[in-house]
Design an enzyme around this catalytic site. Structure first.
Site, short mmCIF file in Angstrom:
data_model
loop_
_atom_site.label_atom_id
_atom_site.label_comp_id
_atom_site.label_asym_id
_atom_site.label_seq_id
_atom_site.Cartn_x
_atom_site.Cartn_y
_atom_site.Cartn_z
N SER A 45 -22.77 -6.89 8.99
CA SER A 45 -24.02 -6.12 9.04
C SER A 45 -24.12 -5.34 7.75
CB SER A 45 -23.98 -5.12 10.19
OG SER A 45 -24.76 -5.56 11.25
N ASP A 48 2.06 -12.05 7.51
CA ASP A 48 2.12 -11.86 8.96
C ASP A 48 2.32 -13.20 9.68
OD1 ASP A 48 -0.32 -9.68 8.00
OD2 ASP A 48 1.53 -8.98 8.94
N ASP A 103 3.42 -12.41 -4.97
CA ASP A 103 2.87 -11.42 -5.91
C ASP A 103 3.88 -11.04 -6.98
OD1 ASP A 103 3.25 -9.67 -2.97
OD2 ASP A 103 4.56 -9.31 -4.68
N CYS A 118 -42.69 -1.26 0.50
CA CYS A 118 -43.99 -0.57 0.38
C CYS A 118 -44.38 -0.69 -1.08
CB CYS A 118 -43.85 0.90 0.79
SG CYS A 118 -42.85 1.85 -0.37
N HIS A 141 -28.00 -9.04 9.60
CA HIS A 141 -26.89 -9.19 10.56
C HIS A 141 -26.61 -10.67 10.65
CE1 HIS A 141 -24.01 -7.87 13.47
NE2 HIS A 141 -24.38 -8.87 14.25
N GLU A 192 -38.23 1.35 -2.47
CA GLU A 192 -39.42 0.81 -1.79
C GLU A 192 -39.17 0.60 -0.31
OE1 GLU A 192 -39.09 -0.09 -6.06
OE2 GLU A 192 -37.78 -0.35 -4.30
N SER A 193 -38.09 1.00 0.28
CA SER A 193 -37.67 0.98 1.67
C SER A 193 -36.28 0.34 1.83
CB SER A 193 -38.69 0.28 2.59
OG SER A 193 -38.25 0.43 3.92
N HIS A 231 7.83 -2.87 -2.26
CA HIS A 231 8.73 -3.69 -3.08
C HIS A 231 10.07 -3.00 -3.35
CE1 HIS A 231 4.85 -5.84 -4.11
NE2 HIS A 231 5.59 -6.70 -3.45
N PRO A 273 0.79 -20.23 7.39
CA PRO A 273 2.02 -20.75 6.80
C PRO A 273 3.25 -19.91 7.14
CG PRO A 273 0.71 -19.65 5.12
CD PRO A 273 -0.16 -19.76 6.35
N1 SAM Z 1 3.83 -7.64 1.60
C1 SAM Z 1 3.21 -8.67 2.29
C2 SAM Z 1 3.23 -8.46 3.77
O1 SAM Z 1 3.93 -7.56 4.21
O2 SAM Z 1 2.50 -9.11 4.48
C3 SAM Z 1 3.78 -9.99 1.90
C4 SAM Z 1 3.40 -10.29 0.55
S1 SAM Z 1 3.79 -11.83 -0.06
C5 SAM Z 1 2.34 -12.04 -0.95
C6 SAM Z 1 3.69 -12.99 1.23
C7 SAM Z 1 3.82 -14.39 0.70
O3 SAM Z 1 4.48 -15.26 1.64
C8 SAM Z 1 2.48 -15.05 0.41
O4 SAM Z 1 2.35 -15.28 -0.95
C9 SAM Z 1 2.51 -16.35 1.22
O5 SAM Z 1 1.89 -17.42 0.56
C10 SAM Z 1 4.02 -16.56 1.35
N2 SAM Z 1 4.41 -17.46 2.43
C11 SAM Z 1 3.86 -17.54 3.66
N3 SAM Z 1 4.45 -18.51 4.37
C12 SAM Z 1 5.41 -19.05 3.57
C13 SAM Z 1 6.37 -20.10 3.72
N4 SAM Z 1 6.44 -20.80 4.86
N5 SAM Z 1 7.19 -20.38 2.68
C14 SAM Z 1 7.11 -19.69 1.52
N6 SAM Z 1 6.21 -18.69 1.30
C15 SAM Z 1 5.38 -18.38 2.31
#
Ligand code: SAM
Length: 407
Positions: free
Chosen positions: A36, A281, A208, A64, A49, A43-44, A184, A285
């Site tokens: 949204s 998370d 990273d 307007c 959405h 002009e308004s 890190h 992958p």
């Molecule tokens: N600090 C972050 C967090 O807490 O979520 C993690 C950062 S780091 C960028 C996570 C990395 O894990 C990503 O670049 C992702 O592509 C990589 N990754 C995910 N699954 C993976 C796998 N099966 N093998 C290798 N790298 C993997």
């Protein structure tokens, strides 16, 4: 229809195309999808959405004065690549039905006259990392420096007002310029100092580059192998987050773009002193980076006195993953050999995050630390988060977390 940054950009550009004067824009991304937003113009306003699940968007263009709303509409048809569209023009507010209030226009006019078009407008574009019950939103400039859908995930580099440039994978904040050192420093230094003499180190994930940067500060390290599944993450960070991705040319580094789950399955037993799992998370992958078989393979690949540390989610966000990971580590390494450290990352939902350990042999999280050499290292390397007191303190858990981890 789910891309808040692109929609904000196109709506603002549509207003500009119609020669409107943009005052500000406010756009929000909803859970699980939908956007949204409003662009306030002199002009308004223009409002939208979206229903991505239907590929549908409803747009209102209120104007307007001389502004031609159809120019904005035609622009949006193009930029949204609309396959079909319908439009109604409605004339609002017929003067002959209105009664003019007489008031001293000069004061109003004066005010209006004083208003100078600042030539810029405030953009309220919010990036939100969330689950179904809680969220963290960061206001970002709307600028997208990198946006690529890789075979594994959507990789974006955005710029937030408060935390600078940030790496987002799908809709999850991975790291930002202004708080990356929290994460890190805490994933690397406790593990490196727990081990008496770490030489051969494996990093899984960590695209990273922040984790290898910290590991390579330890002069005793001879070899670092990094296995990152997505080359797009490395490329994006090298280009847009150079202060994090600063160690990819280190001669001690062997960089593999490969699946860490398959890599560790084929790793020779007893190879590594320290394994750091810097994964995202447990979705996409990274799902397998939370599996029993993965950690069993890590255990086997570690030397007899080895340290494993893994990104452990949060006792207040993804609690289930947080607990289940620790139960797995307790099962594989031993009930007292799977400690958890807590630390703060402001840009992760709840800000409270964890690293979880698997310790082999005589390794202990805090017993054998040489605090004076740790703090000398902290001083000489100019670390901004980690120190010896925090090392020990981060393993002192709140009671509710201790009870969560009781199997
Ligand atoms: N600090 C972050 C967090 O807490 O979520 C993690 C950062 S780091 C960028 C996570 C990395 O894990 C990503 O670049 C992702 O592509 C990589 N990754 C995910 N699954 C993976 C796998 N099966 N093998 C290798 N790298 C993997």
């Amino acid at each position: 229809m789910n891309d808040v940054a692109a929609i904000e950009r196109d709506m603002v550009d549509a207003a500009k195309k119609a020669e409107a004067t943009v005052i500000n824009s406010t756009f929000h991304h909803f859970s699980p999808y939908g956007v949204s937003g409003v662009v306030v113009i002199q002009e308004s306003h223009l409002a939208i959405h979206t229903w991505p699940e239907y590929g549908y968007a409803a747009v209102d263009v209120f104007t307007c004065g001389e502004m031609n709303a159809w120019i904005a509409f035609d622009y949006l048809k193009e930029s949204f690549q609309a396959k079909s569209y319908s439009a109604i023009e409605m004339k609002r507010g017929s003067v002959n039905l209105l009664t003019r209030n007489d008031f001293d226009i000069s004061t109003m006019r004066q005010k209006a006259n004083e208003w100078v078009n600042p030539g810029f407008y405030t953009r309220n574009v919010w990036f939100t990392d969330k689950d179904e019950n809680q969220a963290l939103s960061l206001r970002f400039t709307g600028d997208v420096f990198y946006d690529h859908q890789s075979p594994f995930q959507r990789v974006r580099i955005l710029e937030s007002y408060k935390y600078g440039k940030m790496l987002a994978l799908d809709d999850m904040v991975m790291t930002t310029e202004n708080d990356e050192f929290h994460y890190h420093e805490m994933i690397s230094h406790p593990a490196m100092f727990m081990h008496p003499n770490p030489k051969n180190v494996l990093v899984i994930g960590g695209g990273d580059g922040g984790t290898i940067r910290e590991v390579l500060r330890h002069k005793g390290v001879e070899k670092v192998t990094m296995v990152e599944i997505d080359g797009a993450v490395i490329e994006a960070c090298k280009e847009h987050l150079p202060q994090i991705a600063s160690s990819f040319n280190d001669p001690k580094l062997t960089l593999l773009v490969d699946d860490g789950i398959a890599f560790i399955k084929n790793a020779a037993p007893g190879t590594y002193d320290v394994i750091l799992v810097d994964g995202s998370d447990p979705v996409g992958p990274a799902e397998g980076l939370f599996s029993v078989s993965f950690y069993q393979n890590c255990y086997n690949a570690l030397k007899s006195d080895g340290v494993l540390v893994a990104q452990g989610e949060s006792p207040k966000f993804n609690e289930k993953a947080f607990c289940e990971l620790n139960y797995t580590l307790q099962d594989i390494f031993g009930r007292d050999k799977a400690p958890v450290s807590l630390f703060f990352v402001p840009t992760y939902p709840t800000g409270m995050w964890s690293f979880q350990y698997g310790l082999k042999g005589d390794i202990d999280a805090i017993k054998h630390l040489d605090n004076s050499s740790i703090d000398a290292f902290v001083q000489s390397e100019g670390l901004r988060y980690y120190n010896s007191a925090l090392h020990t303190g981060s393993f002192a858990l709140p009671n509710f977390v201790k009870s969560l981890l009781l199997k």
